[in-house]
Structure formats: C-alpha cells, structure tokens
Write a protein that holds these residues in place. Structure first.
Motif, PDB file in Angstrom:
ATOM      1  N   LEU A  87     -30.144  12.249  33.147  1.00  0.00           N
ATOM      2  CA  LEU A  87     -28.905  12.214  32.367  1.00  0.00           C
ATOM      3  C   LEU A  87     -28.230  10.846  32.506  1.00  0.00           C
ATOM      4  N   PHE A  88     -28.234  10.268  33.693  1.00  0.00           N
ATOM      5  CA  PHE A  88     -27.658   8.939  33.915  1.00  0.00           C
ATOM      6  C   PHE A  88     -28.351   7.908  33.026  1.00  0.00           C
ATOM      7  N   TRP A  89     -29.652   7.909  33.020  1.00  0.00           N
ATOM      8  CA  TRP A  89     -30.404   6.935  32.245  1.00  0.00           C
ATOM      9  C   TRP A  89     -30.219   7.144  30.748  1.00  0.00           C
ATOM     10  N   HIS A  90     -30.147   8.380  30.310  1.00  0.00           N
ATOM     11  CA  HIS A  90     -29.900   8.646  28.892  1.00  0.00           C
ATOM     12  C   HIS A  90     -28.529   8.125  28.465  1.00  0.00           C
ATOM     13  N   LEU A  91     -27.515   8.383  29.311  1.00  0.00           N
ATOM     14  CA  LEU A  91     -26.170   7.896  28.987  1.00  0.00           C
ATOM     15  C   LEU A  91     -26.105   6.371  29.018  1.00  0.00           C
ATOM     16  N   LEU A  92     -26.753   5.739  29.982  1.00  0.00           N
ATOM     17  CA  LEU A  92     -26.757   4.286  30.074  1.00  0.00           C
ATOM     18  C   LEU A  92     -27.411   3.667  28.833  1.00  0.00           C
ATOM     19  N   ILE A  93     -28.541   4.192  28.452  1.00  0.00           N
ATOM     20  CA  ILE A  93     -29.234   3.681  27.265  1.00  0.00           C
ATOM     21  C   ILE A  93     -28.394   3.912  26.019  1.00  0.00           C
ATOM     22  N   PHE A  94     -27.778   5.087  25.903  1.00  0.00           N
ATOM     23  CA  PHE A  94     -26.922   5.376  24.753  1.00  0.00           C
ATOM     24  C   PHE A  94     -25.770   4.375  24.655  1.00  0.00           C
ATOM     25  N   PHE A  95     -25.080   4.094  25.764  1.00  0.00           N
ATOM     26  CA  PHE A  95     -23.953   3.156  25.733  1.00  0.00           C
ATOM     27  C   PHE A  95     -24.417   1.733  25.434  1.00  0.00           C
ATOM     28  N   CYS A  96     -25.573   1.334  25.931  1.00  0.00           N
ATOM     29  CA  CYS A  96     -26.099  -0.005  25.619  1.00  0.00           C
ATOM     30  C   CYS A  96     -26.407  -0.134  24.135  1.00  0.00           C
ATOM     31  N   ILE A  97     -27.043   0.851  23.570  1.00  0.00           N
ATOM     32  CA  ILE A  97     -27.360   0.826  22.131  1.00  0.00           C
ATOM     33  C   ILE A  97     -26.082   0.852  21.301  1.00  0.00           C
ATOM     34  N   ALA A  98     -25.116   1.672  21.707  1.00  0.00           N
ATOM     35  CA  ALA A  98     -23.848   1.742  20.967  1.00  0.00           C
ATOM     36  C   ALA A  98     -23.135   0.392  20.998  1.00  0.00           C
ATOM     37  N   ASN A  99     -23.124  -0.274  22.148  1.00  0.00           N
ATOM     38  CA  ASN A  99     -22.488  -1.598  22.244  1.00  0.00           C
ATOM     39  C   ASN A  99     -23.202  -2.623  21.382  1.00  0.00           C
ATOM     40  N   LEU A 100     -24.520  -2.610  21.376  1.00  0.00           N
ATOM     41  CA  LEU A 100     -25.265  -3.537  20.528  1.00  0.00           C
ATOM     42  C   LEU A 100     -24.981  -3.288  19.047  1.00  0.00           C
ATOM     43  N   LEU A 101     -24.927  -2.028  18.651  1.00  0.00           N
ATOM     44  CA  LEU A 101     -24.618  -1.712  17.252  1.00  0.00           C
ATOM     45  C   LEU A 101     -23.229  -2.186  16.861  1.00  0.00           C
ATOM     46  N   VAL A 102     -22.254  -2.008  17.737  1.00  0.00           N
ATOM     47  CA  VAL A 102     -20.894  -2.475  17.450  1.00  0.00           C
ATOM     48  C   VAL A 102     -20.873  -3.992  17.343  1.00  0.00           C
ATOM     49  N   LEU A 103     -21.587  -4.681  18.207  1.00  0.00           N
ATOM     50  CA  LEU A 103     -21.654  -6.143  18.167  1.00  0.00           C
ATOM     51  C   LEU A 103     -22.288  -6.626  16.862  1.00  0.00           C
ATOM     52  N   VAL A 104     -23.412  -6.046  16.488  1.00  0.00           N
ATOM     53  CA  VAL A 104     -24.105  -6.451  15.264  1.00  0.00           C
ATOM     54  C   VAL A 104     -23.254  -6.137  14.036  1.00  0.00           C
ATOM     55  N   LEU A 105     -22.697  -4.950  13.975  1.00  0.00           N
ATOM     56  CA  LEU A 105     -21.863  -4.571  12.829  1.00  0.00           C
ATOM     57  C   LEU A 105     -20.617  -5.447  12.742  1.00  0.00           C
ATOM     58  N   GLY A 106     -19.975  -5.724  13.868  1.00  0.00           N
ATOM     59  CA  GLY A 106     -18.788  -6.587  13.865  1.00  0.00           C
ATOM     60  C   GLY A 106     -19.119  -7.998  13.410  1.00  0.00           C
ATOM     61  N   SER A 107     -20.240  -8.527  13.869  1.00  0.00           N
ATOM     62  CA  SER A 107     -20.657  -9.870  13.440  1.00  0.00           C
ATOM     63  C   SER A 107     -20.939  -9.902  11.951  1.00  0.00           C
ATOM     64  N   TRP A 108     -21.628  -8.900  11.466  1.00  0.00           N
ATOM     65  CA  TRP A 108     -21.960  -8.840  10.039  1.00  0.00           C
ATOM     66  C   TRP A 108     -20.690  -8.736   9.194  1.00  0.00           C
ATOM     67  N   LEU A 109     -19.778  -7.839   9.577  1.00  0.00           N
ATOM     68  CA  LEU A 109     -18.532  -7.681   8.815  1.00  0.00           C
ATOM     69  C   LEU A 109     -17.700  -8.960   8.847  1.00  0.00           C
ATOM     70  N   THR A 110     -17.646  -9.631   9.980  1.00  0.00           N
ATOM     71  CA  THR A 110     -16.898 -10.882  10.080  1.00  0.00           C
ATOM     72  C   THR A 110     -17.492 -11.940   9.166  1.00  0.00           C
ATOM     73  N   SER A 111     -18.806 -12.079   9.170  1.00  0.00           N
ATOM     74  CA  SER A 111     -19.439 -13.084   8.305  1.00  0.00           C
ATOM     75  C   SER A 111     -19.231 -12.748   6.829  1.00  0.00           C
ATOM     76  N   ARG A 112     -19.285 -11.499   6.462  1.00  0.00           N
ATOM     77  CA  ARG A 112     -19.049 -11.101   5.075  1.00  0.00           C
ATOM     78  C   ARG A 112     -17.596 -11.382   4.670  1.00  0.00           C
ATOM     79  N   PHE A 113     -16.651 -11.135   5.571  1.00  0.00           N
ATOM     80  CA  PHE A 113     -15.246 -11.395   5.267  1.00  0.00           C
ATOM     81  C   PHE A 113     -15.004 -12.885   5.077  1.00  0.00           C
ATOM     82  N   ILE A 114     -15.591 -13.706   5.956  1.00  0.00           N
ATOM     83  CA  ILE A 114     -15.425 -15.151   5.833  1.00  0.00           C
ATOM     84  C   ILE A 114     -16.044 -15.630   4.528  1.00  0.00           C
ATOM     85  N   ALA A 115     -17.232 -15.134   4.199  1.00  0.00           N
ATOM     86  CA  ALA A 115     -17.892 -15.537   2.953  1.00  0.00           C
ATOM     87  C   ALA A 115     -17.059 -15.118   1.745  1.00  0.00           C
ATOM     88  N   PHE A 116     -16.510 -13.914   1.761  1.00  0.00           N
ATOM     89  CA  PHE A 116     -15.687 -13.443   0.649  1.00  0.00           C
ATOM     90  C   PHE A 116     -14.429 -14.287   0.520  1.00  0.00           C
TER      91      PHE A 116
END
Length: 168
Positions: free
Chosen positions: A12-41
């Motif tokens: 359970l510890f390892w599943h939660l750790l992996i889940f939080f790492c993936i969630a953080n990476l997704l937030v980072l990628v999505l935030g970067s993409w949205l920021t670049s799209r906003f600047i371009a717009f």
C-alpha cells in the motif's frame, strides 16, 4: 522480539508513493502546457497595422525625426520593429532579414498595404499612410509573438530551462 514492521515493506505504501509521484508529474506537465498556451495566446493577438502606421505618421508629423525616433523606441519596447519609408528610403534605419530587404523595394513600389505571416508567430507589414497634405509614406514593420511578450515574462517562463534562458 521486535514487533515493529517497516512501512516500506507494505505494498500500500508503494502504491500510494507511485500514485503521488505520477499525480505530481501530471500537474507539472499540464501546468507547463497551459502556461505556454496562455503566453502564446496573449502574444498572438492581432496587430492593428493601420493604427500603428497612423501613429508613426503622427509622431513624424509633430516631432520630425526626433519624434519618429521616440516612437520607434516605444514600438521596439513593445516588440515591433518599425519605421516609415518615404520615396523608397527609410526615415530611420531598421534591421530587416535579408529576404525581406530584397523583396521590400517591390512591395513599396506597389503602393499596397501588405500583411504577411510567413511562419507561425512572425509578422511583416507594409502599410501606406498619407499625411494631411497628401504626402504618402509607408510603414514597414516586423514583429514576432515572442518579441511582444515582455522580457521579464520571457525570463520567468524560461527559468526552469537554463538552455533556452540564453536565447530569451
């Protein structure tokens, strides 16, 4: 007899750790993409070339060469390289790419207003403007979406990437 169980052995510890790492990476990628799209717009908002041409003419009419120089500096700060041409000659020097410099005499001689977007985010304009007494001049201007983003914003958006920071 030690009854302590390490949490690192729990699946359970390892599943939660992996889940939080993936969630953080997704937030980072999505935030970067949205920021670049906003600047371009934000940067790709349409440029009103006729209004800019009229402002250049007004600056030259009221202040002469000095007035035009001040106007050019203001436009440069806003990411637009521009000047007025009269009888095929620039009233103030402007840095143009070689291909544009070669095509410019034909565009000026045609006397038409030209707005080109040869590649994504790069704009070229030749806009005719007439003075009150009928004297015709042409605005020649180039701009890019990236140049119209204020420098401090370009630097902030590039802080995460030291490679591109040199080119901002």
């Amino acid at each position: 007899m030690n009854s302590f169980k390490s949490p690192f052995r729990s699946p359970l510890f390892w599943h939660l750790l992996i889940f939080f790492c993936i969630a953080n990476l997704l937030v980072l990628v999505l935030g970067s993409w949205l920021t670049s799209r906003f600047i371009a717009f934000s940067a790709e908002q349409r440029i009103d070339w006729p209004a800019i041409a009229q402002a250049a003419e007004n600056a030259y009419h009221t202040g002469g060469a000095d007035g035009l120089d001040a106007w050019v500096q203001q436009q440069h700060a806003e990411g637009i390289e521009a000047t007025l041409y009269e009888n095929g000659l620039p009233l103030r020097e402007i840095h143009l790419p070689p291909a544009i410099r070669e095509a410019l005499p034909g565009w000026l001689a045609a006397g038409n207003s030209i707005e080109l977007n040869p590649m994504h985010g790069f704009y070229i304009a030749v806009e005719e403007v007439k003075e009150r007494d009928g004297q015709a001049r042409q605005l020649v201007a180039i701009s890019s979406s990236r140049a119209r983003i204020p420098r401090h914003m370009r630097e902030k958006s590039c802080l995460a990437c030291n490679w591109c920071f040199r080119y901002c």
